[in-house]
Motif scaffolding. Structure first.
Motif, PDB file in Angstrom:
ATOM      1  N   GLU A   9       0.837  -1.195   0.000  1.00 19.57           N
ATOM      2  CA  GLU A   9       0.000   0.000   0.000  1.00 19.57           C
ATOM      3  C   GLU A   9       0.875   1.250   0.000  1.00 19.57           C
ATOM      4  O   GLU A   9       2.037   1.221   0.396  1.00 19.57           O
ATOM      5  N   GLY A  10       0.288   2.355  -0.432  1.00 14.77           N
ATOM      6  CA  GLY A  10       0.991   3.626  -0.427  1.00 14.77           C
ATOM      7  C   GLY A  10       0.993   4.245   0.966  1.00 14.77           C
ATOM      8  O   GLY A  10       0.414   3.712   1.908  1.00 14.77           O
ATOM      9  N   TYR A  22       3.925  -2.406  -6.915  1.00 13.44           N
ATOM     10  CA  TYR A  22       3.997  -3.828  -7.223  1.00 13.44           C
ATOM     11  C   TYR A  22       5.382  -4.320  -6.829  1.00 13.44           C
ATOM     12  O   TYR A  22       6.395  -3.755  -7.234  1.00 13.44           O
ATOM     13  N   GLU A  23       5.433  -5.380  -6.031  1.00  9.80           N
ATOM     14  CA  GLU A  23       6.711  -5.893  -5.541  1.00  9.80           C
ATOM     15  C   GLU A  23       7.145  -7.186  -6.224  1.00  9.80           C
ATOM     16  O   GLU A  23       8.269  -7.616  -6.059  1.00  9.80           O
ATOM     17  N   LEU A  62       0.967  -5.319   3.099  1.00  9.01           N
ATOM     18  CA  LEU A  62       1.164  -6.035   1.841  1.00  9.01           C
ATOM     19  C   LEU A  62      -0.152  -6.708   1.448  1.00  9.01           C
ATOM     20  O   LEU A  62      -0.866  -7.239   2.305  1.00  9.01           O
ATOM     21  N   PHE A  63      -0.461  -6.673   0.159  1.00 12.64           N
ATOM     22  CA  PHE A  63      -1.710  -7.229  -0.357  1.00 12.64           C
ATOM     23  C   PHE A  63      -1.425  -8.142  -1.537  1.00 12.64           C
ATOM     24  O   PHE A  63      -0.379  -8.044  -2.177  1.00 12.64           O
ATOM     25  N   ASP A  64      -2.407  -8.972  -1.862  1.00 11.36           N
ATOM     26  CA  ASP A  64      -2.258  -9.884  -2.991  1.00 11.36           C
ATOM     27  C   ASP A  64      -2.895  -9.347  -4.267  1.00 11.36           C
ATOM     28  O   ASP A  64      -3.005 -10.054  -5.258  1.00 11.36           O
ATOM     29  N   ASP A  68      -6.793  -3.546  -3.642  1.00 10.17           N
ATOM     30  CA  ASP A  68      -6.733  -3.395  -2.188  1.00 10.17           C
ATOM     31  C   ASP A  68      -5.554  -2.528  -1.769  1.00 10.17           C
ATOM     32  O   ASP A  68      -5.666  -1.724  -0.848  1.00 10.17           O
ATOM     33  N   ALA A  69      -4.426  -2.674  -2.432  1.00 15.68           N
ATOM     34  CA  ALA A  69      -3.243  -1.884  -2.086  1.00 15.68           C
ATOM     35  C   ALA A  69      -3.475  -0.394  -2.370  1.00 15.68           C
ATOM     36  O   ALA A  69      -2.948   0.454  -1.648  1.00 15.68           O
TER      37      ALA A  69
END
Length: 74
Positions: A9-10, A22-23, A62-64, A68-69
């Motif tokens: 997320e920001g 995006y990681e 952290l999101f999938d 959501d992020a």
């Protein structure tokens, strides 16, 4: 095993701002395991900012998925 995208997320604090990022994509049995694999790719100095219990990095969740992020601070 599944493929999981990891999105962070920001944030906005002390005149600094970042949108969601995006990681990468990781193959794992669970999202938690995918996040742990992602953390292993970080420099050792940065790994200390990853919280495996809360799935956060520097306090950012952290999101999938991207949607959501982006809900917090785009």
């Amino acid at each position: 095993m599944n493929n999981y995208e990891i999105w962070m997320e920001g944030y906005s604090c002390t005149e600094n701002y970042s949108g969601a990022r995006y990681e990468g994509k990781f193959e794992a049995d669970t999202f938690r395991e995918a996040c742990n694999l992602w953390a292993e790719t970080l420099d050792s100095a940065d790994r200390r900012f990853y919280n495996k219990d809360h799935l956060t990095f520097w306090g950012c969740k952290l999101f999938d998925n991207e949607a959501d992020a982006r809900r917090a601070f785009g």
